[in-house]
Design a protein around this motif. Structure first.
Motif, PDB file in Angstrom:
ATOM      1  N   TYR A 153     163.728  63.981  46.905  1.00  0.00           N
ATOM      2  CA  TYR A 153     165.032  64.497  47.313  1.00  0.00           C
ATOM      3  C   TYR A 153     165.970  64.601  46.103  1.00  0.00           C
ATOM      4  O   TYR A 153     166.553  65.663  45.833  1.00  0.00           O
ATOM      5  N   SER A 154     166.084  63.502  45.362  1.00  0.00           N
ATOM      6  CA  SER A 154     167.007  63.547  44.233  1.00  0.00           C
ATOM      7  C   SER A 154     166.499  64.521  43.170  1.00  0.00           C
ATOM      8  O   SER A 154     167.286  65.205  42.514  1.00  0.00           O
ATOM      9  N   ALA A 172     167.438  68.013  44.251  1.00  0.00           N
ATOM     10  CA  ALA A 172     168.871  68.237  44.044  1.00  0.00           C
ATOM     11  C   ALA A 172     169.154  68.487  42.561  1.00  0.00           C
ATOM     12  O   ALA A 172     169.957  69.361  42.200  1.00  0.00           O
ATOM     13  N   THR A 194     164.783  71.637  49.684  1.00  0.00           N
ATOM     14  CA  THR A 194     165.613  70.436  49.549  1.00  0.00           C
ATOM     15  C   THR A 194     166.106  69.984  50.920  1.00  0.00           C
ATOM     16  O   THR A 194     166.128  68.786  51.221  1.00  0.00           O
ATOM     17  N   ALA A 196     165.467  66.504  52.643  1.00  0.00           N
ATOM     18  CA  ALA A 196     166.630  65.698  53.065  1.00  0.00           C
ATOM     19  C   ALA A 196     166.430  65.169  54.477  1.00  0.00           C
ATOM     20  O   ALA A 196     166.771  64.015  54.780  1.00  0.00           O
ATOM     21  N   CYS A 234     176.488  61.644  52.091  1.00  0.00           N
ATOM     22  CA  CYS A 234     175.960  62.563  51.059  1.00  0.00           C
ATOM     23  C   CYS A 234     174.482  62.876  51.305  1.00  0.00           C
ATOM     24  O   CYS A 234     174.031  63.994  51.060  1.00  0.00           O
ATOM     25  N   GLY A 235     173.733  61.886  51.753  1.00  0.00           N
ATOM     26  CA  GLY A 235     172.294  62.094  51.893  1.00  0.00           C
ATOM     27  C   GLY A 235     171.887  62.796  53.165  1.00  0.00           C
ATOM     28  O   GLY A 235     170.885  63.526  53.180  1.00  0.00           O
ATOM     29  N   PRO A 255     173.589  67.727  53.190  1.00  0.00           N
ATOM     30  CA  PRO A 255     172.513  68.739  53.112  1.00  0.00           C
ATOM     31  C   PRO A 255     172.576  69.806  54.194  1.00  0.00           C
ATOM     32  O   PRO A 255     171.948  70.861  54.044  1.00  0.00           O
ATOM     33  N   SER A 285     174.645  69.923  45.185  1.00  0.00           N
ATOM     34  CA  SER A 285     173.544  69.208  44.517  1.00  0.00           C
ATOM     35  C   SER A 285     174.058  67.921  43.862  1.00  0.00           C
ATOM     36  O   SER A 285     173.375  66.900  43.881  1.00  0.00           O
ATOM     37  N   LEU A 297     174.527  65.384  46.611  1.00  0.00           N
ATOM     38  CA  LEU A 297     173.239  64.851  47.074  1.00  0.00           C
ATOM     39  C   LEU A 297     172.767  63.755  46.122  1.00  0.00           C
ATOM     40  O   LEU A 297     172.305  62.690  46.544  1.00  0.00           O
TER      41      LEU A 297
END
Lengths: 175, 471
Positions: free
Chosen positions: B259-260, B263, B294, B298, B342-343, B347, B366, B369
């Protein structure tokens, strides 16, 4: 007897394909498709097909590299652990398989990757001096067909290339 | 509905070479501004590290029970960041998703530099940096080997394997492009590219071996990438600390890493597209595909986060439960809820086409995230240490200015390495963009031939009756 190296540069990939197909069909006597080297700016399995089956051996090195990695991993860890029996193990096995599997797995990949890379360098002939006939146009948008021919086949092969609209034909005496 | 093309199929191959080569020479002014910002960030970290080195680890605020804090959270963050580049590149290569071709190079570079940044943190965290070599598997003069049962020694193996394999994957994939650079560069660049391209000339033997090698490396890298972050999760999950001893940690870490990383790919996509005027290669449809991917990841991360909470809640382990409640209601609550916002909420912006195609929005999204992902790592490390089994050890820690300065500087370090890379090496794969165009054009030609054939058949059926010649 002297031998000539001929290289034809094509703008049109289809024309290069047809020229190779005619060589394959022995339209020029004494010239075989196995003598041909194809230079292209992109990976081109479709055109390579006309060159026929040409072996790749990288995966064999990969297999043995990975096998060596996992075997070496096991014996390396086991030897290290078994050589240190004075360490209190708290009832646990001296050579613990579950935790060693993790490191053996990493070593399988480590050695597999590096033998693959080594095999690639050797089998692809990298690191050797470039052919003086090399054309920078191959790295832009042209395909080159290169082969060594006997003097009597020089003109027929050049005629074949011209028929297929070769942009440029280069030749040199190689021996 | 006509689907928008990932790339302009009429673009000339010579223009691709020229555009990418120009990017090595002539970036926008913003590139140099970014370089200066990175240098300033690094200088903050260098000053903080010198101070910490001279005075001692106490200035970082590390103590008992907070022996790990931002340094290890940041280490986990950078390891995670490294995942998407190589892992996605390898997966998309194996499944022949050709839209990866214009963007995979910088994503792979991101992997390498993230790992190099991550590697700094255990060293910084050691305090006695000169003893770094103790993690290596060697025997001491008293015949003592490292403890191979420890996940910390697994880390050393896994990360060094991943770093070397990622670098090799990046380099091997770049060789044909280095040959292009060699043929058109001058001065020191020509010398550099001549050495690195290893005499590549693009003959069928080289391509055949290249194709197989690249595929094999991709096959190795997928399980390797998964194993690396699983092993990092084992640093926590194999302990008996409340909140860490969770079965779902390895997949949770891998999903968070992907995920990161995704982003970060979006962030760098937007920046490179602007810095080097890559609008023709890093196109809106490719951004859309990356954003959709993404979004999917997420949702996986959100699911695994909820699973982690649920297993703690229904597990009825009072210590684990207490840590979970403290995360949501205690002093770290604002970090915890920001992480979830944010997570898991931000998204949803990626679900809207208009937003996916708006570069400034994508840039901000991004960054948010990744802010969520950074907080996630922090929320793994800090609350558990604040509420360990011994009540007399309970306390809250926010990290000293020294820790924050070093963490801040690590972003500058990563940024600087990345910016140097994209200035020296082609950040768009020229030969693969050519392949993409060639195969799409070829496919289009085939489709046109089929359509013409079908039209002729239709005309024949509707018009004159077929003769007997073809019978």
């Amino acid at each position: 007897m002297s031998e000539h190296r001929v290289m034809a540069l094509f703008n049109d990939f289809d024309e290069a394909f047809h020229a190779l197909a005619e060589i394959r069909e022995h339209k020029v006597k004494g010239v075989d498709i196995d003598d041909v080297t194809l230079l292209s700016p992109i990976e081109h399995p479709e055109i390579e097909e006309v060159l026929g089956e040409r072996p790749i051996h990288v995966q064999k090195f990969t297999f043995f590299g990975a096998l060596f990695g996992v075997t070496f991993g096991f014996f390396f860890l086991a030897a290290a652990q078994a050589s240190f029996l004075v360490q209190p193990q708290g009832g646990k096995p001296v050579i613990p398989l579950p935790s060693n599997f993790v490191l053996m797995y990493e070593m399988l990949i480590f050695f597999g990757v590096w033998t693959t890379v080594f095999a690639f360098f050797v089998l692809a002939g990298l690191g050797r001096k470039r052919d003086p006939m090399y054309s920078e146009k191959v790295n832009i948008d042209q395909v080159a067909v290169m082969l060594d021919v006997k003097p009597e086949n020089l003109e027929p092969i050049k005629a074949l290339f011209k028929k297929h609209k070769a942009q440029e034909i280069r030749e040199e005496v190689v021996r | 509905m006509i689907q928008e093309k990932d790339i302009n199929e009429q673009i000339e191959w010579a223009k691709i070479n020229a555009d990418v080569m120009r990017s090595l020479e002539n970036p926008r002014m913003a590139y140099w501004v970014a370089v200066i910002i990175c240098l300033l960030m690094i200088s903050c970290a260098v000053v903080a590290e010198i101070y910490q080195y001279n005075v001692g680890m106490g200035v970082a605020g590390l103590n008992n029970p907070h022996m790990w804090d931002l340094y290890i959270a940041t280490f986990v963050f950078w390891i995670g960041m490294s995942h998407s580049g190589t892992l996605l590149s390898a997966i998309l290569h194996i499944i022949h998703a050709d839209w990866r071709k214009p963007i995979y190079r910088f994503a792979e570079a991101m992997t390498t530099f993230s790992l190099m940044t991550a590697g700094l943190f255990p060293i910084i965290h050691l305090g006695r940096v000169w003893n770094l070599y103790w993690v290596l598997p060697y025997v001491s003069d008293r015949g003592i080997w490292p403890n191979f049962r420890s996940p910390l020694s697994w880390d050393a193996f896994a990360i060094s394997t991943y770093l070397s394999a990622s670098m090799v994957f990046l380099y091997i994939g770049m060789i044909p492009d280095l040959a292009i650079c060699r043929d058109s560069a001058r001065g020191w660049r020509k010398k550099l590219y001549t050495v690195l391209s290893l005499g590549w000339r693009g003959d069928d033997r080289q391509w055949r071996n290249f194709r197989k090698t690249y595929l094999l490396l991709a096959c190795f890298l997928i399980p390797l990438a998964v194993s690396v972050h699983s092993i990092v999760s084992a640093d926590f999950a194999m302990s008996i600390m409340p909140g860490w001893h969770v079965t779902a940690f390895p997949p949770y870490f891998v999903a968070g890493a992907l995920y990161s990383g995704c982003a970060a790919i979006i962030t760098l996509f937007v920046l490179l597209r602007y810095f080097f005027r890559f609008e023709e290669y890093m196109t809106l449809p490719i951004m859309e595909k990356t954003a959709k991917l993404t979004f999917a990841i997420a949702m996986v991360w959100t699911y695994l986060t909820l699973i982690e909470f649920a297993s703690t809640w229904y597990g009825h382990n009072m210590y684990d439960k207490e840590v979970l409640i403290a995360k949501a209601t205690g002093p770290y609550a604002w970090v915890f809820w920001t992480m979830l916002f944010c997570g898991s909420v931000v998204p949803f912006a990626l679900a809207f086409k208009r937003l996916r195609r708006h570069m400034p929005t994508m840039f901000v999204v991004s960054l948010l995230l990744n802010l969520g992902m950074y907080f996630e790592r922090w929320m793994i490390v800090a609350p558990t240490l604040s509420l360990a089994h011994e009540p007399h050890q309970w306390n809250v820690m926010w990290g000293s200015i020294v820790q924050w300065a070093i963490v801040f500087g690590s972003f500058g370090w990563f940024g600087l390495l990345f910016l140097i890379f994209v200035k020296v090496f082609p950040s768009v794969s020229m030969y693969e963009v050519k392949e993409m165009i060639f195969h799409r054009r070829h496919h289009k030609d085939l489709v046109e031939i089929m359509e013409e054939h079908e039209a002729a058949m239709h005309h024949r059926k509707g018009g004159d009756k077929p003769g007997l010649e073809g019978a």
